[in-house]
Design a protein around this motif. Structure first.
Motif, PDB file in Angstrom:
ATOM      1  N   GLY A  60       0.832  -1.214   0.000  1.00 32.27           N
ATOM      2  CA  GLY A  60       0.000   0.000   0.000  1.00 32.27           C
ATOM      3  C   GLY A  60       0.858   1.252   0.000  1.00 32.27           C
ATOM      4  N   PRO A  61       1.631   1.468   1.089  1.00 25.84           N
ATOM      5  CA  PRO A  61       2.451   2.683   1.126  1.00 25.84           C
ATOM      6  C   PRO A  61       3.533   2.722   0.048  1.00 25.84           C
ATOM      7  CG  PRO A  61       2.505   1.526   3.262  1.00 25.84           C
ATOM      8  CD  PRO A  61       1.687   0.697   2.336  1.00 25.84           C
ATOM      9  N   VAL A  62       4.207   1.590  -0.198  1.00 22.42           N
ATOM     10  CA  VAL A  62       5.348   1.617  -1.119  1.00 22.42           C
ATOM     11  C   VAL A  62       4.895   1.853  -2.563  1.00 22.42           C
ATOM     12  CG1 VAL A  62       7.219   0.251  -2.140  1.00 22.42           C
ATOM     13  CG2 VAL A  62       6.841   0.204   0.325  1.00 22.42           C
ATOM     14  N   VAL A  63       3.928   1.067  -3.027  1.00 20.36           N
ATOM     15  CA  VAL A  63       3.505   1.222  -4.428  1.00 20.36           C
ATOM     16  C   VAL A  63       2.828   2.583  -4.624  1.00 20.36           C
ATOM     17  CG1 VAL A  63       2.087   0.257  -6.281  1.00 20.36           C
ATOM     18  CG2 VAL A  63       3.342  -1.265  -4.768  1.00 20.36           C
ATOM     19  N   VAL A 109       3.087   8.387   5.472  1.00 20.69           N
ATOM     20  CA  VAL A 109       3.363   9.795   5.806  1.00 20.69           C
ATOM     21  C   VAL A 109       4.834  10.111   5.534  1.00 20.69           C
ATOM     22  CG1 VAL A 109       3.504  11.449   7.712  1.00 20.69           C
ATOM     23  CG2 VAL A 109       1.491  10.003   7.479  1.00 20.69           C
ATOM     24  N   VAL A 110       5.731   9.212   5.948  1.00 18.29           N
ATOM     25  CA  VAL A 110       7.169   9.435   5.727  1.00 18.29           C
ATOM     26  C   VAL A 110       7.473   9.486   4.227  1.00 18.29           C
ATOM     27  CG1 VAL A 110       9.480   8.437   6.032  1.00 18.29           C
ATOM     28  CG2 VAL A 110       7.832   8.370   7.908  1.00 18.29           C
ATOM     29  N   PHE A 111       6.910   8.549   3.478  1.00 15.69           N
ATOM     30  CA  PHE A 111       7.154   8.533   2.032  1.00 15.69           C
ATOM     31  C   PHE A 111       6.592   9.807   1.378  1.00 15.69           C
ATOM     32  CE2 PHE A 111       6.857   3.605   2.111  1.00 15.69           C
ATOM     33  CZ  PHE A 111       8.108   3.552   2.718  1.00 15.69           C
ATOM     34  N   THR A 158       7.523  14.274  -1.884  1.00 18.79           N
ATOM     35  CA  THR A 158       7.106  15.639  -2.249  1.00 18.79           C
ATOM     36  C   THR A 158       8.255  16.624  -2.076  1.00 18.79           C
ATOM     37  OG1 THR A 158       5.020  15.001  -1.234  1.00 18.79           O
ATOM     38  CG2 THR A 158       5.162  17.229  -2.063  1.00 18.79           C
ATOM     39  N   TRP A 159       9.033  16.432  -1.028  1.00 18.99           N
ATOM     40  CA  TRP A 159      10.196  17.300  -0.796  1.00 18.99           C
ATOM     41  C   TRP A 159      11.153  17.199  -1.983  1.00 18.99           C
ATOM     42  CZ3 TRP A 159      14.418  15.971   3.398  1.00 18.99           C
ATOM     43  CH2 TRP A 159      15.374  16.983   3.428  1.00 18.99           C
ATOM     44  N   ILE A 160      11.476  15.965  -2.378  1.00 17.59           N
ATOM     45  CA  ILE A 160      12.386  15.776  -3.515  1.00 17.59           C
ATOM     46  C   ILE A 160      11.793  16.436  -4.766  1.00 17.59           C
ATOM     47  CG2 ILE A 160      13.301  14.034  -5.119  1.00 17.59           C
ATOM     48  CD1 ILE A 160      13.685  12.185  -2.680  1.00 17.59           C
ATOM     49  N   ALA A 161      10.503  16.233  -5.002  1.00 24.51           N
ATOM     50  CA  ALA A 161       9.879  16.752  -6.237  1.00 24.51           C
ATOM     51  C   ALA A 161       9.928  18.279  -6.294  1.00 24.51           C
ATOM     52  CB  ALA A 161       8.440  16.264  -6.336  1.00 24.51           C
ATOM     53  N   VAL A 162       9.521  18.938  -5.220  1.00 21.70           N
ATOM     54  CA  VAL A 162       9.476  20.410  -5.281  1.00 21.70           C
ATOM     55  C   VAL A 162      10.882  21.001  -5.266  1.00 21.70           C
ATOM     56  CG1 VAL A 162       7.138  20.700  -4.356  1.00 21.70           C
ATOM     57  CG2 VAL A 162       9.068  20.635  -2.772  1.00 21.70           C
ATOM     58  N   ALA A 172      14.712   6.459  -2.579  1.00 27.02           N
ATOM     59  CA  ALA A 172      14.520   6.872  -1.181  1.00 27.02           C
ATOM     60  C   ALA A 172      13.380   6.087  -0.547  1.00 27.02           C
ATOM     61  CB  ALA A 172      14.228   8.376  -1.117  1.00 27.02           C
ATOM     62  N   VAL A 173      12.307   5.886  -1.290  1.00 25.89           N
ATOM     63  CA  VAL A 173      11.156   5.145  -0.760  1.00 25.89           C
ATOM     64  C   VAL A 173      11.554   3.704  -0.438  1.00 25.89           C
ATOM     65  CG1 VAL A 173       8.931   4.131  -1.427  1.00 25.89           C
ATOM     66  CG2 VAL A 173       9.352   6.561  -1.787  1.00 25.89           C
ATOM     67  N   LEU A 174      12.253   3.059  -1.361  1.00 24.26           N
ATOM     68  CA  LEU A 174      12.615   1.653  -1.155  1.00 24.26           C
ATOM     69  C   LEU A 174      13.614   1.515  -0.003  1.00 24.26           C
ATOM     70  CD1 LEU A 174      12.835   0.604  -4.896  1.00 24.26           C
ATOM     71  CD2 LEU A 174      11.031   0.056  -3.268  1.00 24.26           C
ATOM     72  N   GLY A 175      14.567   2.438   0.060  1.00 25.59           N
ATOM     73  CA  GLY A 175      15.546   2.393   1.162  1.00 25.59           C
ATOM     74  C   GLY A 175      14.886   2.635   2.508  1.00 25.59           C
ATOM     75  N   LEU A 176      14.057   3.684   2.547  1.00 26.17           N
ATOM     76  CA  LEU A 176      13.379   4.010   3.809  1.00 26.17           C
ATOM     77  C   LEU A 176      12.422   2.901   4.227  1.00 26.17           C
ATOM     78  CD1 LEU A 176      12.597   7.798   3.379  1.00 26.17           C
ATOM     79  CD2 LEU A 176      13.891   6.773   5.241  1.00 26.17           C
ATOM     80  N   ASP A 177      11.835   2.231   3.251  1.00 28.35           N
ATOM     81  CA  ASP A 177      10.903   1.156   3.571  1.00 28.35           C
ATOM     82  C   ASP A 177      11.614   0.051   4.350  1.00 28.35           C
ATOM     83  OD1 ASP A 177       8.411  -0.224   3.449  1.00 28.35           O
ATOM     84  OD2 ASP A 177       9.313  -1.557   1.962  1.00 28.35           O
TER      85      ASP A 177
END
Lengths: 272, 259
Positions: B101-104, B208-210, B215-219, B246-251
């Protein structure tokens, strides 16, 4: 004009570098209040950089930039945004907000900086659009405007808050003769009618000289000359003469520095 | 290229990376803690919630549905060999809530909304809209960046929840309606095994973390890009690559800490 209050902008000993390249080397420029001042010079000499320094979008490596009694590089973020409300800038591209129509573009500064009621905002916007001749285009989106119209809308937006200082970044570039004539007339007219001070950065000699009260010619990181358009036209300085007469060769050479032509042709390798 | 040149290049790359990290940190502080001055902040936020969140709904719903269906199908095929096909409901729910859910959602969000944010902000920079805003006396960090950042923070966890709900529903369609798993077993096994704090809440925290990171990276990539068509293209690619990694690492880190 020897009193500091006669000058709305006073750049003292400005040095600015981009990497190892010196754009301005200990330059002094003073912009007289209430006049149209032209900043001229060849492409890439730092004219637009000068406007960005005055607007504090860039910071000088050394020197001070006094605008209306405030040393701009020393201002904090909040003070800077407050100071910018008294400046207007017309960007080369117009820089209209593409998601807003013409009316909303001009209304934008009024909405964010004032608490004026909607009917008053409407009146001011229509006044400004009338001044640039585009009241009838208020419902159009930026992508429906020609290049000249975009600049006129941007001009209406820049003067929406009645700034004391207007800066024009290459306002005549890429304009057809009619649009150029309209812009030339508007810059002078608005300056006199609204009691503004205008700085016009341009390399279009005839147009700028026709409306400017005072001119600076910059190049090689220095002020090469200054004076009224007539004084500069009759200058003995070869650099200024070459620029003002549009001569292709002179102190600024036609050829980019290179090795001897014949020697170059005799070599066979592409990158030699 | 000599060894010294290689060391110089490596050092320069390291310094550039550190400088970019510093700029992105300052950028975030200015966006989050700078003084807001505009009364129409809510209007801007709602507009961005629509652009970032509502317009991402279609891809999230469709992806969630198919991933739930595939999970149920794969789970059934494996579990039926052990005679445990009744547990397919809890398998689908736990996989979706804890991980997929969160990752995909974050990966899809980076591709759909993140790249759009970077390109939009980059184009505003290239066409001098951000500069003109500054010269009007309006801070683009407050007016352009902050609403987009908050819209991402708010909408991505909600999208992750939608993803999980639709996925579980898709799993039920395959397992119960198609493969004939008893409906009562599907739902009651799920209800018995899924714990709110252990599974739902932890999944939400991950989302929430992802959301924050993507969003931070994108903006930031949009705001910091070179204002040319090539620069915008590179920044958009960087957004998708950096955000996905970042998402996969943080996951992995979050999973190790949570479960």
């Amino acid at each position: 004009m020897n009193d500091a209050s006669d000058y709305i902008v006073d750049l003292r000993n400005i040095t600015f570098r981009r990497g190892s390249r010196v754009i301005f080397d200990n330059v002094d420029i003073r912009i007289p209040r209430g006049k149209v001042t032209g900043i001229m010079g060849p492409s890439g000499c730092g004219k637009t950089t000068l406007l960005r320094l005055i607007g504090a979008q860039l910071r000088p490596d050394s020197g001070s930039i006094w605008v209306n009694g405030q040393n701009i590089p020393e201002l904090g973020r909040e003070q800077l945004f407050a100071a910018r409300q008294h400046m207007g800038m017309l960007f080369q591209s117009g820089a209209l907000f593409t998601d807003l129509d013409v009316f909303e573009n001009v209304a934008f500064p009024l909405r964010v900086h004032t608490d004026l009621p909607e009917d008053m905002i409407r009146d001011i916007v229509l006044l400004k659009l009338q001044a640039v001749g585009l009241r009838g285009a208020r419902k159009l989106m930026p992508d429906e405007l020609s290049g000249g119209m975009k600049r006129r809308v941007a001009l209406a937006r820049a003067i929406a808050l009645d700034p004391a200082l207007m800066m024009y970044d290459e306002p005549f570039v890429g304009q057809d003769p009619i649009s150029m004539g309209v812009l030339v007339r508007l810059i002078r007219l608005l300056n006199d009618a609204m009691g503004l001070t205008s700085i016009v950065v341009s390399h279009d000699l005839a147009e700028t000289a026709s409306i400017a009260d005072y001119l600076y010619v910059v190049g090689d990181g220095q002020v090469l000359g200054q004076g009224t358009p007539d004084e500069l036209m009759n200058s003995d300085n070869p650099r200024i003469r070459q620029f003002m007469q549009g001569e292709p060769d002179g102190p600024v050479p036609f050829h980019y520095p290179a090795q001897d032509y014949v020697q170059d042709l005799m070599q066979t390798e592409k990158d030699a | 290229m000599s060894l010294v040149d290689r060391v110089v290049l490596l050092g320069r790359a390291g310094l550039d990376t550190l400088a970019a990290l510093g700029r992105s940190g300052l950028f975030l502080v200015n966006v989050l803690f700078g003084r807001a001055r505009f009364g129409n902040g809510w209007t801007l936020l709602v507009k961005q919630l629509h652009a970032v969140g509502v317009l991402s709904l279609a891809i999230i719903v469709v992806s969630g549905l198919f991933i739930g269906m595939v999970l149920a199908l794969q789970g059934y095929n494996i579990l039926v060999g052990y005679g445990s096909e009744q547990a397919v409901g809890q398998m689908v729910a736990l996989t979706l809530l804890r991980e997929l859910g969160p990752v995909v959602t974050a990966l899809l969000f980076a591709g759909r909304a993140g790249s759009a944010l970077t390109a939009e902000i980059g184009l505003m920079k290239a066409t001098e809209q951000l500069s003109s805003m500054e010269m009007i006396g309006v801070d683009p960090l407050k007016y352009v960046i902050a609403p987009r950042l908050w819209a991402g923070f708010i909408s991505m966890p909600l999208l992750a929840m939608v993803f999980c709900v639709v996925g579980i529903w898709g799993g039920a369609m395959v397992a119960v309606d198609w493969l004939g798993v008893y409906s009562g077993s599907y739902w009651s096994n799920m209800q018995n095994s899924v714990e709110f704090s252990e599974d739902v809440l932890n999944g939400l925290i991950k989302a929430v973390v992802f959301a924050f990171v993507v969003t931070w990276i994108a903006v930031f990539q949009g705001y910091d890009c070179e204002p040319t068509s090539e620069g915008i293209s590179r920044a958009t690619t960087r957004t998708v690559v950096y955000a996905s990694l970042a998402v996969l690492g943080l996951d992995f880190i979050l999973t190790a800490l949570m479960f």
